[in-house]
Scaffold this motif. Structure first.
Motif, PDB file in Angstrom:
ATOM      1  N   SER A  94       5.891  38.476  -9.412  1.00 59.85           N
ATOM      2  CA  SER A  94       6.601  37.967  -8.360  1.00 59.85           C
ATOM      3  C   SER A  94       5.522  37.516  -7.493  1.00 59.85           C
ATOM      4  O   SER A  94       5.950  36.814  -6.531  1.00 59.85           O
ATOM      5  CB  SER A  94       7.154  38.940  -7.824  1.00 59.85           C
ATOM      6  OG  SER A  94       5.991  40.109  -7.399  1.00 59.85           O
ATOM      7  N   ASP A  95       4.199  37.453  -7.784  1.00 58.66           N
ATOM      8  CA  ASP A  95       3.144  36.663  -6.920  1.00 58.66           C
ATOM      9  C   ASP A  95       2.962  35.372  -7.269  1.00 58.66           C
ATOM     10  O   ASP A  95       2.241  34.439  -6.595  1.00 58.66           O
ATOM     11  CB  ASP A  95       1.996  37.666  -6.801  1.00 58.66           C
ATOM     12  CG  ASP A  95       2.204  38.924  -6.237  1.00 58.66           C
ATOM     13  OD1 ASP A  95       2.961  39.062  -5.372  1.00 58.66           O
ATOM     14  OD2 ASP A  95       1.631  39.955  -6.862  1.00 58.66           O
ATOM     15  N   ARG A 113       6.150  19.735  -5.146  1.00 58.82           N
ATOM     16  CA  ARG A 113       7.652  20.210  -4.853  1.00 58.82           C
ATOM     17  C   ARG A 113       7.811  21.515  -4.835  1.00 58.82           C
ATOM     18  O   ARG A 113       8.274  22.197  -3.953  1.00 58.82           O
ATOM     19  CB  ARG A 113       8.695  19.415  -5.859  1.00 58.82           C
ATOM     20  CG  ARG A 113       8.930  18.137  -5.758  1.00 58.82           C
ATOM     21  CD  ARG A 113       9.878  17.537  -6.603  1.00 58.82           C
ATOM     22  NE  ARG A 113      10.914  18.448  -6.389  1.00 58.82           N
ATOM     23  CZ  ARG A 113      12.230  18.244  -6.619  1.00 58.82           C
ATOM     24  NH1 ARG A 113      12.845  17.172  -7.092  1.00 58.82           N
ATOM     25  NH2 ARG A 113      13.243  19.157  -6.313  1.00 58.82           N
ATOM     26  N   LEU A 114       6.955  22.283  -5.611  1.00 56.30           N
ATOM     27  CA  LEU A 114       6.863  23.731  -5.921  1.00 56.30           C
ATOM     28  C   LEU A 114       6.201  24.197  -4.729  1.00 56.30           C
ATOM     29  O   LEU A 114       6.577  25.062  -4.029  1.00 56.30           O
ATOM     30  CB  LEU A 114       6.240  24.143  -6.863  1.00 56.30           C
ATOM     31  CG  LEU A 114       7.040  23.944  -8.243  1.00 56.30           C
ATOM     32  CD1 LEU A 114       6.515  24.147  -9.592  1.00 56.30           C
ATOM     33  CD2 LEU A 114       8.454  24.950  -8.317  1.00 56.30           C
ATOM     34  N   GLN A 137       7.708  26.927  -2.366  1.00 60.50           N
ATOM     35  CA  GLN A 137       7.142  28.462  -2.300  1.00 60.50           C
ATOM     36  C   GLN A 137       5.837  28.594  -1.835  1.00 60.50           C
ATOM     37  O   GLN A 137       4.810  28.633  -2.918  1.00 60.50           O
ATOM     38  CB  GLN A 137       7.256  28.799  -3.701  1.00 60.50           C
ATOM     39  CG  GLN A 137       8.625  29.053  -4.272  1.00 60.50           C
ATOM     40  CD  GLN A 137       9.474  30.298  -3.529  1.00 60.50           C
ATOM     41  OE1 GLN A 137       8.712  31.237  -3.271  1.00 60.50           O
ATOM     42  NE2 GLN A 137      10.740  30.054  -3.288  1.00 60.50           N
ATOM     43  N   PRO A 138       5.343  28.103  -0.691  1.00 58.75           N
ATOM     44  CA  PRO A 138       4.116  27.938  -0.416  1.00 58.75           C
ATOM     45  C   PRO A 138       3.073  28.973  -0.308  1.00 58.75           C
ATOM     46  O   PRO A 138       1.787  29.082  -0.523  1.00 58.75           O
ATOM     47  CB  PRO A 138       4.089  27.360   1.316  1.00 58.75           C
ATOM     48  CG  PRO A 138       5.605  28.138   1.653  1.00 58.75           C
ATOM     49  CD  PRO A 138       6.350  28.055   0.343  1.00 58.75           C
ATOM     50  N   ASP A 139       3.804  30.355  -0.529  1.00 59.70           N
ATOM     51  CA  ASP A 139       2.706  31.361  -0.731  1.00 59.70           C
ATOM     52  C   ASP A 139       2.525  31.784  -1.902  1.00 59.70           C
ATOM     53  O   ASP A 139       1.973  32.770  -2.214  1.00 59.70           O
ATOM     54  CB  ASP A 139       3.546  32.711   0.222  1.00 59.70           C
ATOM     55  CG  ASP A 139       3.591  32.300   1.873  1.00 59.70           C
ATOM     56  OD1 ASP A 139       2.500  31.570   2.227  1.00 59.70           O
ATOM     57  OD2 ASP A 139       4.598  32.741   2.199  1.00 59.70           O
ATOM     58  N   SER A 153      -3.687  17.812  -7.931  1.00 67.71           N
ATOM     59  CA  SER A 153      -2.369  17.903  -7.240  1.00 67.71           C
ATOM     60  C   SER A 153      -2.287  19.243  -6.849  1.00 67.71           C
ATOM     61  O   SER A 153      -1.284  19.356  -6.113  1.00 67.71           O
ATOM     62  CB  SER A 153      -1.160  18.055  -8.389  1.00 67.71           C
ATOM     63  OG  SER A 153      -0.989  16.572  -9.062  1.00 67.71           O
ATOM     64  N   GLY A 154      -3.107  20.167  -6.733  1.00 71.80           N
ATOM     65  CA  GLY A 154      -3.048  21.363  -6.093  1.00 71.80           C
ATOM     66  C   GLY A 154      -2.966  22.623  -6.658  1.00 71.80           C
ATOM     67  O   GLY A 154      -2.774  23.764  -6.357  1.00 71.80           O
ATOM     68  N   ALA A 155      -2.730  22.468  -8.209  1.00 66.63           N
ATOM     69  CA  ALA A 155      -2.475  23.870  -8.910  1.00 66.63           C
ATOM     70  C   ALA A 155      -3.802  24.676  -8.863  1.00 66.63           C
ATOM     71  O   ALA A 155      -4.897  24.468  -8.629  1.00 66.63           O
ATOM     72  CB  ALA A 155      -2.232  23.750 -10.501  1.00 66.63           C
TER      73      ALA A 155
END
Length: 72
Positions: A4-5, A27-28, A32-34, A53-55
């Motif tokens: 869930s995290d 987009r994700l 879901q920024p947290d 891209s920030g993964a």
């Protein structure tokens, strides 16, 4: 972290996210920024795009040990 995290983004899922692969991460993040974003990649080029891209985490399970070294 539990399931869930995190958000897990596999190559098969990207067709549902729309547009280019690099846009999928953005987009994700907006929706879901947290959540920690874990992305499975299948090539060094894809790994670089997703990392830029920030993964948060790159899943390299299909990489050979040499490919993991190159990616690092």
């Amino acid at each position: 972290l539990g399931l869930s995290d995190s958000l897990l983004l596999f190559p098969e899922h990207r067709v549902f996210v729309d547009a280019g692969r690099d846009d999928a991460v953005g987009r994700l993040r907006r929706f879901q920024p947290d959540k920690r974003l874990v992305v499975e990649v299948t090539s060094l080029q894809e790994a670089l795009v997703m990392a830029e891209s920030g993964a948060d985490v790159l899943q390299l399970e299909r990489f050979s040990p040499e490919a993991v070294r190159q990616c690092k």
